[in-house]
Enzyme design. Sequence first.
Site, short mmCIF file in Angstrom:
data_model
loop_
_atom_site.label_atom_id
_atom_site.label_comp_id
_atom_site.label_asym_id
_atom_site.label_seq_id
_atom_site.Cartn_x
_atom_site.Cartn_y
_atom_site.Cartn_z
N GLU A 423 0.92 -1.35 0.00
CA GLU A 423 0.10 -0.26 -0.02
C GLU A 423 0.91 1.31 -0.18
OE1 GLU A 423 -2.14 0.43 3.67
OE2 GLU A 423 -2.90 2.16 3.21
N ASP A 496 -1.31 -1.25 5.78
CA ASP A 496 -1.12 -0.88 6.97
C ASP A 496 -1.79 -1.52 7.98
OD1 ASP A 496 -0.92 2.72 6.06
OD2 ASP A 496 0.63 1.12 6.11
N ASP A 498 -4.29 -0.90 10.09
CA ASP A 498 -5.25 -0.17 10.52
C ASP A 498 -6.46 -0.26 9.45
OD1 ASP A 498 -4.89 1.49 8.26
OD2 ASP A 498 -3.78 3.12 9.02
N ASP A 500 -8.00 1.42 7.06
CA ASP A 500 -7.58 2.01 5.64
C ASP A 500 -6.84 0.60 5.27
OD1 ASP A 500 -9.11 4.18 5.68
OD2 ASP A 500 -7.27 5.56 6.00
#
Length: 633
Positions: A423, A496, A498, A500
């Site tokens: 990403e 990541d 998280d 997102d």
Amino acid sequence: MTTYNADAIVALEGLEPVRKRPGMYIGGVGSTGLHHLIWEIVDNSVDEAMNGHASEITVTLHQDGHTITVADNGRGIPVDKHAKTKKSALEMVLTILHAGGKFEGQNYKTAGGLHGVGASVVNALSKELTAVVRRDGSQFKMSFQRGLPTSKLQKLKGRVRGSGTSITFSPDPTIFPKTEFDSSIIRARLETASFLHRGVKVTYIDEVAKTKETFLHEQGIVDYLAKVLKERKARPIHDTPFTHSVDDDVRLEVALQWTESTDEHLRSYVNGIPTGSGGTHENGFRSGLNKAVRNYIDTHNLTPRGVKITHEDIREGIVAIVSIFISDPQFQGQTKDRLNNPEVQATVETAVRSEIEQWMNSNRSVADAIVARIIAAARARAASRAASEAVSRKGGSKRTLLPGKLSDCVSAGKMESELFIVEGDSAGGSAKQGRDRNFQAILPLRGKVLNTESATLKKIVDNKEIQDVVASLGCGIGPKMDIAGLRYGRIILLADADSDGHHITTLLLTFFYRHMPQLISDGRLFIAVPPLYRIDIGKETYWAKDDAHRSEILEEHANERSRPEITRFKGLGEMMPKVLWETTLNPATRQLLRVEVDDQLETDRVISDLMGRDASARFRFIMERAADAEVDV
């Protein structure tokens, strides 16, 4: 400042360790751990049946949805007082870890529960538990709450016929986030138990759905094999399966058929307990199978010139059930997911090799059809390797065919190679610097990937990020996909840690599931697990993958003098290349999650609901799970 001395050392007594660290005993407090409570009690009843003391097991899911009763017609847990503890044997079994009748090997020849912790663990993690025992014409009852007795052992009035044990329990809601059992999971496990223990009558009563089913399979795993073949829609290439059953020091049962499928499907069990991570019995089976087939091929000179047959070719298309019963199984952990007994491998290998070789020599027409299928698999695999090498050479000489932002590896086109789909450019830069360029390639993607579930095929093909992924992989897309052209042994999604990042991973998974499904079925697709937190305590550094893991680490080190320093990573791009290598890229220390599809229909439905154009389905999914803190959509 707290003083670190003898007073700071805490010794947990009784069943308190179970309540403090349930994950050590049942693997976690999610759905798997919740249902593991049932298996622990059912396994005790199965142990009675395995040793000839019980013929019936009944499991009841009560009307409230979170209370279970497991009853059998075995000998009944003893209720007389123990000379040393002065407690009844029933109370000992339910309140003392490592108390049971299976350690000496005198009462049970084979058993699934040998650690002596199963029943007491269930008691410790139950809001309420009641045990009723029938023995010697009398009936006894004792009740507990969260592992502690709430009544003395009571001898109920009246005479009763027969013997047996009945355990009723409700999981503790202060331990488990959800205490409602899944009826379909219970049913499937009980049906499997009836296959593995032929002749044992297993009844499942679902008071919520108002249903009652009885499972009784006199043919045992032969019936089970037929069911698995039907479920997988796998067409056998020979009508009669190979079956083998021997009851010696190791009781071994095997049933298998070669099919037209391109994968290997093996289900293994030890003393009736599923071993999803395999172990020495699976290793012995595979080794014995490979040697038997090779011996047959060599004896009859059936290997074509120029064809090299591998173990993968021999086992391609195999659907097999392997069930063993041994007196002293050494499992990896209390959840018993893997067998570690080293002596079992040789025993199973010898038995399987001789029996399959004899079967093939006695059934030449069947054996020759199997060998023809194996040779076809070997030719296809050779063609696949040649195509992969050609693609690799082509990619090496004409780099313009590959995306400019792809940082390729030296061993592209070989099985040991890996492609990390990362990403963002920043994270891609860190990954590029931290990787081992000999076998790890990096492809950074900018922003969120296209939602391919609700996009037209033209839009998908025209999308630049999708184009880069497809070009890097080299095997095509959709119906024209050819796995032989795949340039990497593993494809690893790295985003990541998280919400997102999870969203981007979900979008990529949707694309691969819909348009390149063979990557999943071949076991080539993985998800990396990077840390979300760095925790420094004194001179030690710990990495936490999420909030729950962070809390667990902090709780484990709560009594240490040094104050923890916590750093939350905003993204992979913040990590130094060396840190990214140590935590996420290094095969020796990283954690990878293999993407697998256990239930095709359910997976299809969930992806359609979450990622499709119908917003109402997505809204229903979110509202139904609004109370679940783990849902992130």
